[in-house]
Structure formats: structure tokens, C-alpha cells
Scaffold this motif. Structure first.
Motif, PDB file in Angstrom:
ATOM      1  N   SER A 116      54.647   9.091 -54.670  1.00  0.00           N
ATOM      2  CA  SER A 116      55.646   9.029 -54.091  1.00  0.00           C
ATOM      3  C   SER A 116      56.612  10.339 -54.320  1.00  0.00           C
ATOM      4  CB  SER A 116      56.545   7.548 -54.302  1.00  0.00           C
ATOM      5  OG  SER A 116      56.156   6.737 -54.146  1.00  0.00           O
ATOM      6  N   GLY A 117      57.048  11.048 -53.454  1.00  0.00           N
ATOM      7  CA  GLY A 117      57.925  12.233 -53.646  1.00  0.00           C
ATOM      8  C   GLY A 117      57.104  13.296 -53.767  1.00  0.00           C
ATOM      9  N   GLN A 118      55.611  13.274 -53.825  1.00  0.00           N
ATOM     10  CA  GLN A 118      54.786  14.649 -53.877  1.00  0.00           C
ATOM     11  C   GLN A 118      54.059  14.793 -52.682  1.00  0.00           C
ATOM     12  OE1 GLN A 118      51.774  13.286 -56.725  1.00  0.00           O
ATOM     13  NE2 GLN A 118      52.717  14.496 -58.234  1.00  0.00           N
ATOM     14  N   SER A 119      53.304  15.971 -52.605  1.00  0.00           N
ATOM     15  CA  SER A 119      52.843  16.370 -51.480  1.00  0.00           C
ATOM     16  C   SER A 119      51.567  17.049 -51.906  1.00  0.00           C
ATOM     17  CB  SER A 119      53.567  17.453 -50.844  1.00  0.00           C
ATOM     18  OG  SER A 119      53.566  18.788 -51.535  1.00  0.00           O
ATOM     19  N   PHE A 120      50.422  17.494 -50.939  1.00  0.00           N
ATOM     20  CA  PHE A 120      49.302  17.951 -51.238  1.00  0.00           C
ATOM     21  C   PHE A 120      49.762  19.439 -52.163  1.00  0.00           C
ATOM     22  CE2 PHE A 120      47.644  14.753 -48.623  1.00  0.00           C
ATOM     23  CZ  PHE A 120      46.433  14.657 -48.985  1.00  0.00           C
ATOM     24  N   ALA A 121      50.676  20.141 -51.418  1.00  0.00           N
ATOM     25  CA  ALA A 121      51.106  21.413 -52.189  1.00  0.00           C
ATOM     26  C   ALA A 121      51.365  21.335 -53.529  1.00  0.00           C
ATOM     27  CB  ALA A 121      52.368  21.937 -51.155  1.00  0.00           C
ATOM     28  N   ASP A 122      51.853  20.110 -53.964  1.00  0.00           N
ATOM     29  CA  ASP A 122      52.281  19.944 -55.462  1.00  0.00           C
ATOM     30  C   ASP A 122      50.901  20.064 -56.314  1.00  0.00           C
ATOM     31  OD1 ASP A 122      54.864  19.779 -54.896  1.00  0.00           O
ATOM     32  OD2 ASP A 122      54.843  17.590 -54.553  1.00  0.00           O
ATOM     33  N   ASN A 180      47.420  22.913 -60.034  1.00  0.00           N
ATOM     34  CA  ASN A 180      47.165  22.935 -61.324  1.00  0.00           C
ATOM     35  C   ASN A 180      45.607  23.016 -61.331  1.00  0.00           C
ATOM     36  OD1 ASN A 180      49.428  22.925 -62.747  1.00  0.00           O
ATOM     37  ND2 ASN A 180      49.307  20.818 -63.219  1.00  0.00           N
ATOM     38  N   TYR A 181      45.042  22.843 -60.142  1.00  0.00           N
ATOM     39  CA  TYR A 181      43.524  22.795 -59.960  1.00  0.00           C
ATOM     40  C   TYR A 181      43.248  24.380 -59.027  1.00  0.00           C
ATOM     41  CZ  TYR A 181      43.774  18.021 -60.722  1.00  0.00           C
ATOM     42  OH  TYR A 181      44.226  16.790 -61.447  1.00  0.00           O
ATOM     43  N   THR A 182      41.824  24.730 -59.676  1.00  0.00           N
ATOM     44  CA  THR A 182      41.273  25.735 -58.840  1.00  0.00           C
ATOM     45  C   THR A 182      41.016  25.443 -57.446  1.00  0.00           C
ATOM     46  OG1 THR A 182      40.259  26.523 -61.004  1.00  0.00           O
ATOM     47  CG2 THR A 182      39.502  27.539 -58.645  1.00  0.00           C
ATOM     48  N   PRO A 183      41.285  26.293 -56.363  1.00  0.00           N
ATOM     49  CA  PRO A 183      41.508  26.088 -54.885  1.00  0.00           C
ATOM     50  C   PRO A 183      39.762  25.666 -54.574  1.00  0.00           C
ATOM     51  CG  PRO A 183      42.809  27.773 -55.240  1.00  0.00           C
ATOM     52  CD  PRO A 183      42.123  27.445 -56.455  1.00  0.00           C
ATOM     53  N   GLY A 229      38.302  17.672 -59.179  1.00  0.00           N
ATOM     54  CA  GLY A 229      39.079  17.234 -60.140  1.00  0.00           C
ATOM     55  C   GLY A 229      40.361  16.512 -59.623  1.00  0.00           C
ATOM     56  N   VAL A 230      40.886  16.990 -58.425  1.00  0.00           N
ATOM     57  CA  VAL A 230      41.961  16.019 -57.897  1.00  0.00           C
ATOM     58  C   VAL A 230      41.528  14.873 -57.341  1.00  0.00           C
ATOM     59  CG1 VAL A 230      43.332  15.915 -55.772  1.00  0.00           C
ATOM     60  CG2 VAL A 230      43.098  18.285 -56.715  1.00  0.00           C
TER      61      VAL A 230
END
Length: 145
Positions: free
Chosen positions: A14-20, A23-26, A104-105
Motif C-alpha cells: 500500500s502506498g508503493q509503486s513499481f517505480a519504488d 534497489n535492484y539492478t534492472p 530479487g524483486v
């Protein structure tokens, strides 16, 4: 809706998006996401073949490419109002060879929500490369409710 099954997905809180998730390598597929009209993007043919469905035959990958719909760019920044996984039992298939969403995500998402998980050494779309395993996982989740 009584429960949720996530398959090689990310599920912000809640309150987050994918853009948040910075901290992960794309994932490698990120370089193959290209503009597709105003405000939309889509994977290139190479992106689909090499980073989205790399474990299915190329003729099938070409069908996936042709059938993909464009993705609205704004969805990456849209914040989740209320994360459903906070209030529902959930299950998660982690695609360890995912080159579209960093694995990792996926691992973090599954762990954070206490999901019953299955890790597969597979691409982003195990429902295409291993539909038998995915169907069995969903059936077990459903029967446990």
C-alpha cells in the motif's frame, strides 16, 4: 476473492509503486522496452525472444510478441491504494530466470508477504513454458481455501 496467486510478478505494498523498487539492478528486458505510441511502451521482438519467453520455441515467442498489448507508462508510477495481499492468503511462483522483473524483486515480494512459494528455474512466463506446473500450483492453492 478469497486468495491471490502471483506468478512471476511484483506486488507493491500500500502506498508503493513499481517505480519504488530502485534497489535492484534492472532486468535485461528493461533495455528492450520501447515507446509504442504516446504514453505507452512494448517489448521489442528481441526483448520478447531473449528476455520475456526465452525458454519457449521461437515461433511461439513470435506469437507472444505479435499478441502483446502496449503497457501504459503511468502504471509504473501508480501507487497501490490497498495491497490485497495484506488481507488475503497468497501464493507465489518465483521465476528464478526472469529477465523481465528482477528475480530479487519476486523473492522479496514473496517473502515479505509470507506467501507459500514455489521457485522455478524459468522465464517470466511459466504459464507458457510449464503450464502443467503452474496449473497444479493454482489448483493446490485453490483447494486449500
Amino acid at each position: 476473492m478469497k486468495g491471490l496467486v502471483y506468478i512471476s510478478a511484483g506486488a507493491p505494498d500500500s502506498g508503493q509503486s513499481f517505480a519504488d523498487w530502485k534497489n535492484y539492478t534492472p532486468a535485461p528486458a528493461a533495455t528492450e522496452i520501447k515507446p509504442y505510441g504516446e504514453g505507452y511502451v512494448a517489448l521489442t521482438l528481441e526483448g520478447v525472444r531473449k528476455h520475456f519467453v526465452q525458454d519457449i520455441p521461437s515461433d511461439e515467442a513470435d506469437i507472444v510478441y505479435a499478441a502483446q498489448g502496449p503497457l501504459a507508462v503511468k502504471c509504473f508510477g501508480d501507487k497501490i491504494t490497498a495491497a490485497a495481499w495484506r488481507s488475503k492468503p497468497n501464493w507465489y511462483i518465483v521465476a528464478a530466470q526472469d529477465q523481465t522483473i528482477p528475480s530479487g524483486v519476486e523473492r522479496h515480494s514473496a517473502k515479505r508477504r509470507g506467501a507459500q512459494s514455489l521457485v522455478l528455474e524459468i522465464s517470466h512466463v511459466p504459464m507458457l513454458s510449464r503450464p502443467d506446473v503452474v496449473a497444479e500450483f493454482i489448483a493446490k492453492a485453490s483447494s486449500s481455501l
